[in-house]
Design a protein around this motif. Structure first.
Motif, short mmCIF file in Angstrom:
data_model
loop_
_atom_site.label_atom_id
_atom_site.label_comp_id
_atom_site.label_asym_id
_atom_site.label_seq_id
_atom_site.Cartn_x
_atom_site.Cartn_y
_atom_site.Cartn_z
N UNK A 1 17.95 7.39 -7.57
CA UNK A 1 18.00 6.43 -6.48
C UNK A 1 19.39 6.03 -6.07
N UNK A 2 20.35 6.07 -6.99
CA UNK A 2 21.70 5.60 -6.71
C UNK A 2 22.54 6.68 -6.04
N UNK A 3 22.46 7.92 -6.52
CA UNK A 3 23.28 9.01 -5.97
C UNK A 3 22.51 9.85 -4.96
N UNK A 4 21.18 9.85 -5.02
CA UNK A 4 20.38 10.70 -4.16
C UNK A 4 19.33 9.92 -3.41
N UNK A 5 18.18 10.56 -3.16
CA UNK A 5 17.12 9.90 -2.42
C UNK A 5 15.72 10.29 -2.90
N UNK A 6 15.63 11.05 -4.02
CA UNK A 6 14.37 11.43 -4.66
C UNK A 6 13.58 12.47 -3.88
N UNK A 7 14.21 13.13 -2.92
CA UNK A 7 13.46 14.03 -2.05
C UNK A 7 14.06 15.43 -2.04
N UNK A 8 13.22 16.46 -2.21
CA UNK A 8 13.72 17.84 -2.24
C UNK A 8 14.22 18.29 -0.87
N UNK B 1 21.79 14.51 -0.16
CA UNK B 1 21.86 13.41 -1.13
C UNK B 1 22.69 12.24 -0.61
N UNK B 2 23.54 12.48 0.38
CA UNK B 2 24.34 11.39 0.93
C UNK B 2 23.57 10.53 1.93
N UNK B 3 22.31 10.90 2.22
CA UNK B 3 21.45 10.12 3.12
C UNK B 3 20.38 9.43 2.28
N UNK B 4 20.49 8.11 2.06
CA UNK B 4 19.57 7.44 1.13
C UNK B 4 18.15 7.28 1.64
N UNK B 5 17.87 7.58 2.91
CA UNK B 5 16.52 7.35 3.43
C UNK B 5 15.85 8.64 3.88
N UNK B 6 16.46 9.79 3.61
CA UNK B 6 15.85 11.06 4.01
C UNK B 6 14.62 11.35 3.16
N UNK B 7 13.60 11.98 3.76
CA UNK B 7 12.42 12.39 3.02
C UNK B 7 11.38 11.30 2.89
N UNK B 8 10.22 11.66 2.34
CA UNK B 8 9.08 10.74 2.28
C UNK B 8 8.81 10.17 0.89
N UNK B 9 9.36 10.78 -0.17
CA UNK B 9 9.14 10.25 -1.52
C UNK B 9 9.93 8.96 -1.73
N UNK B 10 9.25 7.92 -2.23
CA UNK B 10 9.93 6.67 -2.54
C UNK B 10 9.97 6.41 -4.04
N UNK B 11 9.34 7.30 -4.80
CA UNK B 11 9.40 7.26 -6.26
C UNK B 11 9.69 8.68 -6.74
N UNK B 12 9.98 8.82 -8.02
CA UNK B 12 10.29 10.14 -8.56
C UNK B 12 9.09 11.06 -8.41
N UNK B 13 9.25 12.25 -7.82
CA UNK B 13 8.15 13.20 -7.81
C UNK B 13 7.75 13.57 -9.24
N UNK B 14 6.46 13.63 -9.49
CA UNK B 14 5.98 13.87 -10.86
C UNK B 14 6.53 15.17 -11.43
N UNK B 15 6.74 16.16 -10.58
CA UNK B 15 7.18 17.45 -11.13
C UNK B 15 8.62 17.43 -11.63
N UNK B 16 9.31 16.29 -11.50
CA UNK B 16 10.67 16.17 -12.04
C UNK B 16 10.75 15.34 -13.33
N UNK B 17 9.59 14.98 -13.91
CA UNK B 17 9.62 14.27 -15.20
C UNK B 17 10.22 15.18 -16.27
N UNK B 18 11.04 14.63 -17.10
CA UNK B 18 11.79 15.41 -18.09
C UNK B 18 10.88 15.97 -19.18
#
Length: 733
Positions: free
Chosen positions: A329-336, A340-357
């Motif tokens: 959320x701080x450096x990117x925007x959570x969206x594929x 990354x320099x645009x904090x509001x690009x894309x539709x995901x507002x939470x971490x996409x599940x497929x990126x869980x560690x």
């Protein structure tokens, strides 16, 4: 990297000074009136409290020289492995944010209570303030309604459909986010945590999440043990913090700092960082701007992240560093596929599940004694501690250093200010940081004054500093750089030469960098409100083995491995509750518990006999049924263990079922000796295997020699017995 890496002014509490930016053309400290000035009363009362170990007398390097050095440090090179699992890179970043968080930097009108608390809040500590903030009373927005547990977030379903769980929202696998709590669309995706630096990349965000879950699980355990709700939060925080300190002292520090130095500092005290002081600590610039930026060299360009984004992943091998920035959320925007320099690009507002560690790919659970948690591919290892930074760090996302948004000055791609090595070197210049040579002289002087002249050392030579990478510098630049070496560069070069057994890539911080880091950790622990150092009788109880606690132990408390929580996107992962999972190695003792189908075997029979010897009468039938479960729980309750019915390493040890390995007559034999031999051969380079690579599993003279050698190197009691402490240092329990 926003707050700390973007800090422009530093208050030196020990000198009453503020240091700030140097004019671009300045070559001497007199050339810039902003360089150094007395602090105002307001600054002295409100700014984070720094200090310096050495006041430099060296001339300042030119900006152009530092740019040339930075370009060399970030040239593209092949990623190679160190022995350090990659997760420790980002644990170090989490710790750095804990040390440097100013807890008095709160919204206007928020009480910071007493002057003593105000000073404490602006001082380095290891109190997990970046996790707890001001606590549930002062900052309830980080806590559940009970004001005991910390809030968790929910991921956002993403796919692919063929990957179990990826198409679901998963509770508790993302940081809590601001969401509807703001009307500013640029802040919707920011993490709702006390220190948003812990969401500047996905790896440190998941580390922070693990600590949230760890705290919440400790609360559950204490509540189950009858702790009154009025006392629950404070007791949980104390237990979490002391285990955190233990893990840093015994698991993290010896991986990045020469263990000889770590043991010296924690046993004999400090020499250069406020020696003998018990007042509120200050943060040495030499640590914050120099030595503890070590982690930047450990960062990899790409990680085998999980079963979706990794080697043979269902989508592809896209676990890149740039994507770790993007899915924050701080450096990117959570969206594929977005900027990354645009904090509001894309539709995901939470971490996409497929990126869980997948934690089993970032920490070495097998070496730490949990072979059922072997990764499906391999463990990622950090890059070695050396002067090289991975190529993407020459082009940082703007959000990672607070340069994103309408009020930020424009910074174009390729701008030198986006190069992390250049930013680090310039920061040292800005604050007049002492050189590596000056710190080496200061440490040698302290050793001499303490009557320890045999421990003094020779600083790095010109040839060692320059190596073979800086042939393009002019002769004058080489002379200057070799005699006035920036501290950050010096400690990395020193580490690259401080190899374990001469093995490439095994460097750890040495005489200068290691001393600074170990002493600051010691000072910060001692100055923390909750301190391991002030409780010498404390022994960890939350790990698999009494008296041992590592990061993998923390993760196994925070996540339920039996439910697949350590790697929720991996359908084929062998799990303890899945009898059809991957086979474990014969050398490993399995956890015993009541499950379906019922566990049977000689290990269950041994357990039943051990319980019987302690007055808990059981039929020895080798089947772990309800009566055995009840007896285990009764025993756990009587011993003050977690009453969960699971016979893990702690319960097994309390029953005397975990043997010490030693040389005796007749000689000990078995798979546990074979595992020990394999670990020792890798740790001390004493050959214990046969020509075909096999190990005989016999604890003979040569195995005892290897144990004693390892104990000596780690600063343990040299007795040749592989007990819990030795096995713990070998990551075998």
């Amino acid at each position: 990297m926003s707050e700390r890496h973007n800090r422009e002014f530093f208050f030196l509490a020990d000198r009453g000074e503020v240091r700030g930016p140097v004019a671009t053309a300045a070559a001497t400290r007199e050339a810039s009136p902003e360089y150094l000035r007395p602090a105002t009363h307001s600054e002295a009362d409100r700014m984070f409290r720094f200090s310096e170990i050495v006041t430099t007398t060296s001339p300042l390097p030119s900006e152009e020289l530092l740019l040339k050095v930075a370009e060399v440090m970030t040239q593209q090179t092949q990623d190679i492995d160190s022995p350090i699992p990659a997760g420790f890179t980002y644990l170090g970043q989490f710790v750095d944010h804990d040390l440097t968080r100013d807890v008095t930097n709160v919204p206007f009108g928020t009480s910071v209570a007493t002057p003593e608390e105000l000073m404490q809040g602006r001082s380095p500590s290891l109190d997990l303030d970046s996790l707890y903030g001001g606590g549930p009373t002062a900052e309830p927005g980080f806590y559940d309604a009970d004001r005991i547990k910390l809030k968790l977030g929910r991921t956002q379903a993403s796919g692919p459909a063929e990957t179990p769980n990826a198409s679901r929202d998963l509770d508790g696998f993302d940081l809590p986010r601001i969401g509807s709590g703001t009307t500013d669309p640029a802040q919707v995706r920011l993490a709702n945590i006390p220190d948003q630096r812990n969401d500047e990349n996905l790896a440190v965000a998941q580390i922070h999440l693990a600590f949230i879950r760890f705290h919440n699980r400790v609360c559950d355990r204490l509540a189950s043990a009858g702790t009154p709700s009025a006392l629950l939060f404070e007791r949980a925080r104390e237990l979490v913090t002391k285990h955190y300190h233990w893990m840093l002292r015994h698991d993290y520090l010896p991986r990045v700092v020469d263990p000889r130095i770590v043991n010296d500092v924690f046993r004999r005290g400090r020499l250069i960082v406020e020696p003998g002081s018990s007042d509120v600590p200050t943060m040495p610039l030499e640590f914050s701007v120099g030595a503890f930026r070590l982690g930047h060299s450990m960062i990899r360009e790409i990680y085998d992240w999980n079963a979706v984004f990794g080697v043979n992943g269902s989508i592809g091998d896209f676990g890149t560093l740039l994507n770790l920035f993007l899915f924050s959320g701080t450096s990117g925007n959570l969206n594929p596929g977005t900027d990354s320099d645009d904090p509001i690009a894309g539709s995901f507002e939470r971490l996409p599940t497929n990126w869980v560690i997948d934690w089993t790919r970032m920490f070495d659970f097998v070496r730490d004694g949990s072979p059922e948690l072997a990764p499906e591919t391999f463990v990622n290892f950090a890059r070695p501690l050396d002067i090289r930074l991975t190529d993407p760090l020459r082009q940082l996302p703007l959000g990672s250093f607070g340069a994103r948004g309408p009020s930020a000055p424009p910074i174009s791609p390729g701008d030198r200010r986006r190069n992390l090595a250049f930013r680090n070197l310039m920061r040292g210049r800005m604050v007049q940081l002492a050189t590596g040579q000056e710190l080496a002289a200061r440490i040698n002087a302290a050793l001499t004054a303490a009557g320890r002249t045999t421990e003094t050392f020779t600083p790095l030579s010109r040839d060692q500093i320059l190596g073979d990478e800086f042939g393009e510098l002019t002769a004058a630049e080489q002379d200057f750089f070799a005699t006035h070496t920036p501290l950050w560069f010096y400690v990395l070069r020193e580490a690259s030469l401080n190899l374990n057994g001469g093995q490439p890539g095994t460097g750890r911080l040495g005489n200068v960098g290691g001393r600074i880091v170990a002493e600051v950790f010691h000072r910060a622990m001692g100055g923390s409100r909750i301190s391991l150092l002030r409780d010498p009788e404390f022994s960890p109880t939350l790990g698999a083995v009494q008296g041992v606690f590592r990061m993998t132990d923390l993760l196994q408390v925070a996540y339920d491995a039996r439910r697949g929580e350590l790697r929720p996107l991996s359908p084929a992962a062998g799990r303890p509750q899945d009898p059809g999972g991957a086979a474990t190695t014969a050398a490993v003792v399995r956890d015993l518990l009541l499950q379906s189908p019922i566990l049977r075997g000689s290990d269950v029979s041994s357990l039943q006999r051990a319980l019987g010897r302690r007055g808990l009468a059981l039929q020895v039938d080798g089947a772990f049924g309800p009566r055995t479960d009840a007896a285990v729980r009764q025993w756990q309750s009587s011993r003050g263990l977690a009453v969960d019915g699971v016979v893990g390493m702690r319960t097994r040890q309390s029953l005397g079922l975990q043997r010490q390995l030693r040389r005796q007559t007749p000689l000990q034999r078995g798979d546990d000796v074979r595992v020990l031999q394999r670990a020792l051969q890798g740790a001390v380079q004493i050959r214990l295997s046969a020509p075909d690579g096999s190990f005989d599993g016999v604890f003979g003279e040569r195995t005892e020699l290897a144990v004693r050698t390892f104990q000596s190197r780690q600063g343990l009691l040299v007795d040749g017995i592989a007990g819990p402490l030795t096995l713990g240092e070998l990551r075998l329990i």
